[in-house]
Motif scaffolding. Structure first.
Motif, PDB file in Angstrom:
ATOM      1  N   ASP A   1      34.927  19.271  62.920  1.00 36.60           N
ATOM      2  CA  ASP A   1      33.736  18.139  63.507  1.00 36.60           C
ATOM      3  C   ASP A   1      34.272  16.818  62.515  1.00 36.60           C
ATOM      4  N   GLN A   2      33.400  15.456  63.488  1.00 39.83           N
ATOM      5  CA  GLN A   2      33.320  13.769  62.693  1.00 39.83           C
ATOM      6  C   GLN A   2      31.930  13.894  61.890  1.00 39.83           C
ATOM      7  N   VAL A   3      31.370  14.610  62.299  1.00 39.71           N
ATOM      8  CA  VAL A   3      29.794  14.390  62.040  1.00 39.71           C
ATOM      9  C   VAL A   3      29.519  15.276  60.771  1.00 39.71           C
ATOM     10  N   THR A   4      29.191  15.008  59.343  1.00 38.63           N
ATOM     11  CA  THR A   4      28.298  15.817  58.651  1.00 38.63           C
ATOM     12  C   THR A   4      27.483  17.063  58.803  1.00 38.63           C
ATOM     13  N   PRO A   5      26.848  17.920  58.642  1.00 37.54           N
ATOM     14  CA  PRO A   5      25.957  18.763  58.852  1.00 37.54           C
ATOM     15  C   PRO A   5      24.552  18.087  58.061  1.00 37.54           C
ATOM     16  N   ARG A   6      24.808  16.879  57.428  1.00 39.05           N
ATOM     17  CA  ARG A   6      23.201  15.686  57.264  1.00 39.05           C
ATOM     18  C   ARG A   6      22.993  14.948  58.475  1.00 39.05           C
ATOM     19  N   GLU A   7      23.802  14.817  59.199  1.00 40.50           N
ATOM     20  CA  GLU A   7      24.299  13.904  60.090  1.00 40.50           C
ATOM     21  C   GLU A   7      24.077  14.211  61.227  1.00 40.50           C
ATOM     22  N   ARG A   8      24.022  15.886  61.503  1.00 34.43           N
ATOM     23  CA  ARG A   8      24.135  16.487  62.872  1.00 34.43           C
ATOM     24  C   ARG A   8      22.403  17.081  62.635  1.00 34.43           C
ATOM     25  N   GLU A   9      21.618  17.528  61.132  1.00 33.79           N
ATOM     26  CA  GLU A   9      20.626  17.786  61.406  1.00 33.79           C
ATOM     27  C   GLU A   9      19.693  16.597  61.321  1.00 33.79           C
TER      28      GLU A   9
END
Length: 72
Positions: free
Chosen positions: A1-9
């Motif tokens: 994934d290129q998206v961090t967990p924080r960005e995803r949330e």
């Protein structure tokens, strides 16, 4: 994934606030295949985003060609 967990949330929190149904897919290809399969005549599929939309246009071309190949 290129998206961090924080960005995803953060994204998912914003999506959950929307009054319309939203489908989240794992890959861009999966999302585009689903959009194409659900589109009816006269519908518009709009690709928006800062990243991956050149790739998205290529995927749409591939999927449409797989479904209805044009003679060369």
């Amino acid at each position: 994934d290129q998206v961090t967990p924080r960005e995803r949330e953060a994204f998912l929190a914003a999506v959950r606030q929307q009054p319309r149904p939203v489908t989240i897919t794992r890959t861009l290809r999966e999302a585009l295949e689903q959009a194409i399969s659900q589109a009816a005549e006269g519908d518009l599929i709009l690709l928006l985003g800062a990243q991956g939309m050149d790739a998205g246009a290529g995927i749409v071309h591939e999927v449409l060609h797989e479904r209805a190949p044009l003679p060369i």
